[in-house]
Write an enzyme that holds these catalytic residues in place. Structure first.
Site, PDB file in Angstrom:
ATOM      1  N   ARG A  83      43.252  32.879  42.129  1.00 38.54           N
ATOM      2  CA  ARG A  83      43.569  33.864  41.294  1.00 38.54           C
ATOM      3  C   ARG A  83      44.605  35.047  42.080  1.00 38.54           C
ATOM      4  O   ARG A  83      44.115  35.341  42.968  1.00 38.54           O
ATOM      5  CB  ARG A  83      42.360  34.790  40.806  1.00 38.54           C
ATOM      6  CG  ARG A  83      42.511  35.710  39.347  1.00 38.54           C
ATOM      7  CD  ARG A  83      41.556  36.702  39.217  1.00 38.54           C
ATOM      8  NE  ARG A  83      41.320  37.891  39.922  1.00 38.54           N
ATOM      9  CZ  ARG A  83      40.565  38.153  40.797  1.00 38.54           C
ATOM     10  NH1 ARG A  83      39.424  37.600  40.721  1.00 38.54           N
ATOM     11  NH2 ARG A  83      40.640  39.284  41.509  1.00 38.54           N
TER      12      ARG A  83
ATOM     13  N   GLU B 146      29.747  41.102  48.868  1.00 38.95           N
ATOM     14  CA  GLU B 146      30.063  40.341  47.813  1.00 38.95           C
ATOM     15  C   GLU B 146      29.083  39.284  47.456  1.00 38.95           C
ATOM     16  O   GLU B 146      29.222  38.753  46.433  1.00 38.95           O
ATOM     17  CB  GLU B 146      31.291  39.732  47.736  1.00 38.95           C
ATOM     18  CG  GLU B 146      32.628  40.718  48.052  1.00 38.95           C
ATOM     19  CD  GLU B 146      33.937  39.714  47.789  1.00 38.95           C
ATOM     20  OE1 GLU B 146      34.303  39.681  46.566  1.00 38.95           O
ATOM     21  OE2 GLU B 146      34.452  39.723  48.897  1.00 38.95           O
TER      22      GLU B 146
ATOM     23  N   GLY C 180      35.958  35.415  41.318  1.00 36.46           N
ATOM     24  CA  GLY C 180      34.770  35.257  40.490  1.00 36.46           C
ATOM     25  C   GLY C 180      34.730  34.300  39.609  1.00 36.46           C
ATOM     26  O   GLY C 180      35.640  34.038  38.824  1.00 36.46           O
TER      27      GLY C 180
ATOM     28  N   SER D 213      36.311  42.377  45.908  1.00 36.86           N
ATOM     29  CA  SER D 213      35.783  42.849  44.980  1.00 36.86           C
ATOM     30  C   SER D 213      35.900  44.411  44.823  1.00 36.86           C
ATOM     31  O   SER D 213      34.966  45.242  44.398  1.00 36.86           O
ATOM     32  CB  SER D 213      34.293  42.518  44.981  1.00 36.86           C
ATOM     33  OG  SER D 213      34.084  41.032  44.287  1.00 36.86           O
TER      34      SER D 213
ATOM     35  N   ASP E  24      46.736  38.517  41.836  1.00 32.18           N
ATOM     36  CA  ASP E  24      46.772  39.804  41.086  1.00 32.18           C
ATOM     37  C   ASP E  24      48.250  40.632  41.387  1.00 32.18           C
ATOM     38  O   ASP E  24      48.661  40.637  42.460  1.00 32.18           O
ATOM     39  CB  ASP E  24      45.983  40.774  41.578  1.00 32.18           C
ATOM     40  CG  ASP E  24      44.189  40.238  41.289  1.00 32.18           C
ATOM     41  OD1 ASP E  24      44.189  39.331  40.490  1.00 32.18           O
ATOM     42  OD2 ASP E  24      43.256  40.597  42.141  1.00 32.18           O
TER      43      ASP E  24
ATOM     44  N   TYR F  63      32.374  45.197  37.452  1.00 33.39           N
ATOM     45  CA  TYR F  63      31.195  44.587  37.069  1.00 33.39           C
ATOM     46  C   TYR F  63      30.208  45.658  36.343  1.00 33.39           C
ATOM     47  O   TYR F  63      29.078  45.043  36.259  1.00 33.39           O
ATOM     48  CB  TYR F  63      30.323  44.362  38.517  1.00 33.39           C
ATOM     49  CG  TYR F  63      31.237  43.325  39.209  1.00 33.39           C
ATOM     50  CD1 TYR F  63      31.447  41.981  38.932  1.00 33.39           C
ATOM     51  CD2 TYR F  63      31.948  43.650  40.516  1.00 33.39           C
ATOM     52  CE1 TYR F  63      32.292  41.108  39.403  1.00 33.39           C
ATOM     53  CE2 TYR F  63      33.034  42.731  41.067  1.00 33.39           C
ATOM     54  CZ  TYR F  63      32.921  41.696  40.609  1.00 33.39           C
ATOM     55  OH  TYR F  63      33.875  40.695  41.237  1.00 33.39           O
TER      56      TYR F  63
END
Length: 322
Positions: free
Chosen positions: A268, A7, A288, A160, A270, A230
């Site tokens: 964050r 990453e 990110g 990621s 999820d 991305y």
């Protein structure tokens, strides 16, 4: 910014966002690249080696530069797994991410799931594998009974979506494990949860946990893969297309997990809405921050400017360290 994992390039982009956003009239900002080949402060493309004894460097005029605070945007090791946090704490340098223990624990998906499951947080069924374990018929039978197909195979300590595969049948399992083991020697195999995928930002700048608007993730493919994240092959919809009850449920669960795990700074979390209920997937303690990332979009939807947000994160880190 940077780091030792796959990453590192994403982290460099996140760090660039912070450097560009911070108020230059208030802060003297330096970009520090933590890389496998060395630690460097990068000024106008020139590298100056960081002295790891006190986290300082000498600039072009041989003047020693030290730091009042570190805005930590490293994804993966050593900045999201507690190593850098512990190092900076020993030096007395405040940083914006979680403490070393909370970072280490949440970076380990297996340990995080274990803690949260004891509090009744809904989540997928899972099985763990270490590199070198025998994948025999008894293991495959256990997997079929407990997890089933399709399932997700993912590195236990990576982000990621590196090394993540969706496996539809037993015959594809070994290839998926080999792919995951490229990132980590511990692998998590989880049952597939069908439903809407969402991601929720949360932060605490000294007045209690504040939850950001919910982001709905709609990947073009089967799941929110590295390419989808991305390469623009997904839709991130903020605010998410949820009803009031669903929004309240997932924001309340986000705040509860943040507080339960003792997190700090901007995180964050999820989830997947499976059978009408938000199921926990993972927590990112250094999410990110690049232009493709979710957190900047959620702050924008909340009417907050990144210059103010990042500045406040630094101020809180300094206050908490005094």
């Amino acid at each position: 910014m940077g780091g030792y994992s796959s990453e590192y390039e994403i982290s460099l982009n996140s760090g660039a966002t912070v450097v560009a956003s911070l108020d230059k009239e208030k802060y003297q900002v330096y970009a520090v690249h933590i890389l496998t080949e060395g630690w460097f402060c990068v000024i106008d493309g020139e590298r100056f080696t960081i002295d790891r004894g006190d986290f300082s460097f000498k600039d072009a005029s041989a003047k020693k530069v030290t730091f009042d605070a570190c805005y930590n945007t490293i994804h993966g090791t050593p900045g999201e797994d507690g190593k850098l946090q512990a190092y900076l704490e020993l030096l007395g340098i405040p940083q914006t991410s979680c403490g070393f223990y909370e970072s280490a624990m949440t970076f380990n998906k297996r340990d995080t799931l274990s803690v949260l499951s004891s509090y009744g947080v809904p989540m997928a069924q899972s099985v763990y594998v270490n590199k070198g374990d025998e994948i025999d018929m008894s293991f495959k039978n256990l997997l079929a009974i407990k997890v089933g197909y399709p399932c997700f195979v993912k590195p236990n300590r990576a982000g990621s979506s590196y090394g993540v595969s969706k496996v539809y049948k037993e015959g594809d399992l070994i290839a998926a494990l080999d792919n995951a083991f490229k990132e980590d020697n511990q692998v998590l195999i989880e049952s597939f949860l069908s439903g809407t995928e969402v991601s929720v930002g949360v932060y605490d700048f000294g007045n209690g946990a504040e939850v950001l608007p919910v982001c709905e993730i709609v990947p073009d493919g089967d799941f929110f893969s590295l390419e989808a994240k991305y390469s623009g092959k997904s839709q991130e919809i903020v605010p998410a297309r949820l009803d009031e009850r669903e929004t309240a449920d997932v924001q309340g669960l986000t705040k509860g997990i943040y507080e339960l795990l003792g997190l700090k700074g901007i995180c964050r979390i999820d989830f997947i809405f499976h059978e009408g209920k938000p199921h926990f997937v993972e927590v990112n303690t250094n999410p990110g921050l690049s232009k493709e990332s979710i957190i900047p979009r959620e702050f924008k939807a909340a009417g907050l400017l990144l210059t103010e947000v990042f500045g406040e994160a630094i101020e809180v880190a300094i206050r908490n360290n005094s």
